[in-house]
Design a protein around this motif. Structure first.
Motif, PDB file in Angstrom:
ATOM      1  N   ILE A 140      17.013  60.086  45.746  1.00  0.00           N
ATOM      2  CA  ILE A 140      16.263  59.289  44.772  1.00  0.00           C
ATOM      3  C   ILE A 140      14.835  59.811  44.659  1.00  0.00           C
ATOM      4  O   ILE A 140      14.294  59.982  43.562  1.00  0.00           O
ATOM      5  N   ARG A 141      14.214  60.089  45.799  1.00  0.00           N
ATOM      6  CA  ARG A 141      12.847  60.607  45.800  1.00  0.00           C
ATOM      7  C   ARG A 141      12.783  61.990  45.149  1.00  0.00           C
ATOM      8  O   ARG A 141      11.879  62.284  44.360  1.00  0.00           O
ATOM      9  N   ALA A 142      13.736  62.862  45.483  1.00  0.00           N
ATOM     10  CA  ALA A 142      13.740  64.219  44.942  1.00  0.00           C
ATOM     11  C   ALA A 142      13.921  64.224  43.431  1.00  0.00           C
ATOM     12  O   ALA A 142      13.400  65.100  42.734  1.00  0.00           O
ATOM     13  N   ALA A 143      14.659  63.236  42.919  1.00  0.00           N
ATOM     14  CA  ALA A 143      14.914  63.152  41.475  1.00  0.00           C
ATOM     15  C   ALA A 143      13.776  62.473  40.727  1.00  0.00           C
ATOM     16  O   ALA A 143      13.774  62.455  39.492  1.00  0.00           O
ATOM     17  N   GLY A 144      12.820  61.918  41.466  1.00  0.00           N
ATOM     18  CA  GLY A 144      11.720  61.209  40.820  1.00  0.00           C
ATOM     19  C   GLY A 144      12.134  59.874  40.236  1.00  0.00           C
ATOM     20  O   GLY A 144      11.460  59.333  39.352  1.00  0.00           O
ATOM     21  N   ALA A 145      13.245  59.307  40.718  1.00  0.00           N
ATOM     22  CA  ALA A 145      13.709  58.009  40.239  1.00  0.00           C
ATOM     23  C   ALA A 145      12.914  56.890  40.912  1.00  0.00           C
ATOM     24  O   ALA A 145      12.181  57.110  41.877  1.00  0.00           O
ATOM     25  N   ARG A 146      13.104  55.652  40.415  1.00  0.00           N
ATOM     26  CA  ARG A 146      12.335  54.522  40.911  1.00  0.00           C
ATOM     27  C   ARG A 146      13.073  53.852  42.064  1.00  0.00           C
ATOM     28  O   ARG A 146      14.268  53.560  41.955  1.00  0.00           O
ATOM     29  N   LEU A 147      12.352  53.619  43.156  1.00  0.00           N
ATOM     30  CA  LEU A 147      12.917  52.907  44.298  1.00  0.00           C
ATOM     31  C   LEU A 147      12.714  51.413  44.049  1.00  0.00           C
ATOM     32  O   LEU A 147      11.707  50.832  44.437  1.00  0.00           O
ATOM     33  N   THR A 148      13.678  50.787  43.387  1.00  0.00           N
ATOM     34  CA  THR A 148      13.564  49.380  43.023  1.00  0.00           C
ATOM     35  C   THR A 148      13.758  48.493  44.258  1.00  0.00           C
ATOM     36  O   THR A 148      14.309  48.938  45.280  1.00  0.00           O
ATOM     37  N   PRO A 149      13.335  47.233  44.188  1.00  0.00           N
ATOM     38  CA  PRO A 149      13.599  46.313  45.311  1.00  0.00           C
ATOM     39  C   PRO A 149      15.086  46.195  45.623  1.00  0.00           C
ATOM     40  O   PRO A 149      15.467  46.047  46.785  1.00  0.00           O
ATOM     41  N   GLU A 150      15.934  46.268  44.595  1.00  0.00           N
ATOM     42  CA  GLU A 150      17.381  46.158  44.814  1.00  0.00           C
ATOM     43  C   GLU A 150      17.914  47.371  45.577  1.00  0.00           C
ATOM     44  O   GLU A 150      18.701  47.231  46.524  1.00  0.00           O
ATOM     45  N   ILE A 151      17.493  48.561  45.173  1.00  0.00           N
ATOM     46  CA  ILE A 151      17.902  49.771  45.883  1.00  0.00           C
ATOM     47  C   ILE A 151      17.357  49.755  47.305  1.00  0.00           C
ATOM     48  O   ILE A 151      18.065  50.073  48.269  1.00  0.00           O
ATOM     49  N   ALA A 152      16.085  49.355  47.461  1.00  0.00           N
ATOM     50  CA  ALA A 152      15.471  49.309  48.796  1.00  0.00           C
ATOM     51  C   ALA A 152      16.217  48.356  49.715  1.00  0.00           C
ATOM     52  O   ALA A 152      16.402  48.639  50.905  1.00  0.00           O
ATOM     53  N   THR A 153      16.661  47.218  49.180  1.00  0.00           N
ATOM     54  CA  THR A 153      17.415  46.247  49.983  1.00  0.00           C
ATOM     55  C   THR A 153      18.720  46.848  50.478  1.00  0.00           C
ATOM     56  O   THR A 153      19.094  46.716  51.653  1.00  0.00           O
ATOM     57  N   CYS A 154      19.431  47.551  49.598  1.00  0.00           N
ATOM     58  CA  CYS A 154      20.694  48.182  49.985  1.00  0.00           C
ATOM     59  C   CYS A 154      20.468  49.275  51.017  1.00  0.00           C
ATOM     60  O   CYS A 154      21.218  49.388  51.998  1.00  0.00           O
ATOM     61  N   LEU A 155      19.421  50.076  50.825  1.00  0.00           N
ATOM     62  CA  LEU A 155      19.156  51.176  51.752  1.00  0.00           C
ATOM     63  C   LEU A 155      18.654  50.676  53.100  1.00  0.00           C
ATOM     64  O   LEU A 155      18.987  51.249  54.146  1.00  0.00           O
ATOM     65  N   TYR A 156      17.862  49.608  53.110  1.00  0.00           N
ATOM     66  CA  TYR A 156      17.417  49.045  54.393  1.00  0.00           C
ATOM     67  C   TYR A 156      18.624  48.539  55.178  1.00  0.00           C
ATOM     68  O   TYR A 156      18.696  48.680  56.402  1.00  0.00           O
ATOM     69  N   THR A 157      19.596  47.968  54.476  1.00  0.00           N
ATOM     70  CA  THR A 157      20.824  47.498  55.132  1.00  0.00           C
ATOM     71  C   THR A 157      21.566  48.649  55.787  1.00  0.00           C
ATOM     72  O   THR A 157      22.091  48.515  56.897  1.00  0.00           O
ATOM     73  N   THR A 158      21.613  49.816  55.132  1.00  0.00           N
ATOM     74  CA  THR A 158      22.285  50.976  55.742  1.00  0.00           C
ATOM     75  C   THR A 158      21.574  51.386  57.024  1.00  0.00           C
ATOM     76  O   THR A 158      22.218  51.724  58.018  1.00  0.00           O
ATOM     77  N   LEU A 159      20.260  51.354  56.991  1.00  0.00           N
ATOM     78  CA  LEU A 159      19.468  51.776  58.146  1.00  0.00           C
ATOM     79  C   LEU A 159      19.616  50.794  59.298  1.00  0.00           C
ATOM     80  O   LEU A 159      19.829  51.187  60.455  1.00  0.00           O
TER      81      LEU A 159
END
Length: 338
Positions: free
Chosen positions: A151-170
């Motif tokens: 997501i960062r490499a593509a310059g896309a937006r790290l939305t709260p929804e995406i962040a919530t899903c990714l924090y869950t993976t971590l």
């Protein structure tokens, strides 16, 4: 689709100096994508599939999300969780199938994937370059971490929804930030996800304080079968225990950690009898004991400190086999009996 999915297009990861950019190029050149993870999805699988789907939609792509088994109840509150479909066979004109932490078609239990170009993204010790595009980073704390980097490499937006899903993976793939793969960068990533809108307290409560009664009853049955010999501990349940407690498959998740939590124990196993008589094993270890090596020998895989496999029964024979393997592992490490 043409011949895009022919085996001649498979490129080992070692031949691609920048697998992330190659994958992004493939995504930019397509329109419709399939996103899948392994069967019996855990927090990393669910969170990363959802985040990948939202990322693709940001790029103006169509993303269809599939797993072979239903999402465990504790992850159904994640943003967009209702978009994940369950199926056993895949159809449709997809430009590629993005498979997250799967070292083979078999790991997904989805049929029809062989018809597509495969984008293989993995962080397991058992990960291998079997797709058309391969990005394997065994140092990543979760496959969600790789989705974050994409997501960062593509310059896309790290939305709260995406962040919530990714924090869950971590959170889930580090066992609450306690497994061996945790390093300073893990907490740096967690900080970025919280700054982007992930609520760590709410996510932790949804994951760890939403336990159904059936899981506690099943845990009680397993603890009745808890044994320890020196640095090795083990526990098990029968299929009848599952029926008696009205437990679901997902209720078995995390039970092995109770055996590993014993002072002086360095390796632990949890065995579950399946309806057809086969035995599913969850293996855990502390320090540098590599239980993934054992799991791979038995047809499974995973991480150095957390792995699993399914073997033939009966339960007694499977228990003898895994205890012998774990005994050799701890003996080779010099772990002293506790």
């Amino acid at each position: 689709m043409g011949d895009m999915h022919s085996s001649a297009n498979i490129r080992p990861a070692g031949l691609d100096p920048d697998p992330l950019e190659s994958i992004l190029d493939a995504i930019r050149g397509g329109e419709r994508f399939l996103v899948c993870s392994h069967s019996r999805p855990d927090g990393d699988a669910v969170g990363s599939v959802l985040a990948m789907g939202m990322f693709l939609e940001q790029l103006g792509k169509r993303a269809d999300l599939f797993t072979a088994d239903r999402i465990p109840a504790v992850y159904r509150k994640l943003p967009g969780a209702g978009a994940i479909q369950t199926a056993l066979r895949i159809h449709g004109p997809y430009d590629a199938a993005i498979l997250l932490e799967c070292d083979s078609f078999e790991r997904t239990r989805l049929r029809g994937l062989e018809n597509y170009r495969i984008i293989n993204i993995d962080h397991h010790a058992s990960g291998r370059p079997w797709g058309h595009f391969n990005w394997i980073d065994r140092q990543a704390a979760s496959v969600g971490e790789l989705v974050y980097r994409m997501i960062r490499a593509a310059g896309a937006r790290l939305t709260p929804e995406i962040a919530t899903c990714l924090y869950t993976t971590l959170l889930t793939d580090t066992g609450g930030f306690i497994y061996g793969g945790v390093r300073a960068s893990t907490f740096a990533l967690a900080e970025q996800l919280v700054l982007a809108g992930a609520n760590p307290i709410r996510i932790s409560q949804d994951v760890y304080f939403s336990t159904p009664v059936s899981k506690l009853l099943l845990l009680g049955a397993a603890l009745n079968n808890l044994h320890r010999e020196g640095p090795v501990a083990w526990l098990w349940i029968t299929h009848n225990d599952i029926l008696r407690t009205c437990a679901a498959d997902e209720d078995c998740e995390g039970i092995v950690n109770y055996a590993l939590s014993i002072a002086g124990v360095e390796a632990a196993a949890f065995l579950r009898e399946l309806p057809e008589g086969r035995i599913r094993m969850s293996l855990r270890s502390k320090g540098h004991l590599n239980v993934a090596a054992i799991a791979e020998q038995l047809g499974g895989g995973g991480h150095e400190n957390a792995a699993g496999c399914t073997v033939d029964g009966p339960l007694g024979r499977a228990l003898e086999e895994i205890l012998a393997e774990l005994g050799r592992l701890v003996a080779g490490s010099g772990a002293e009996p506790g």
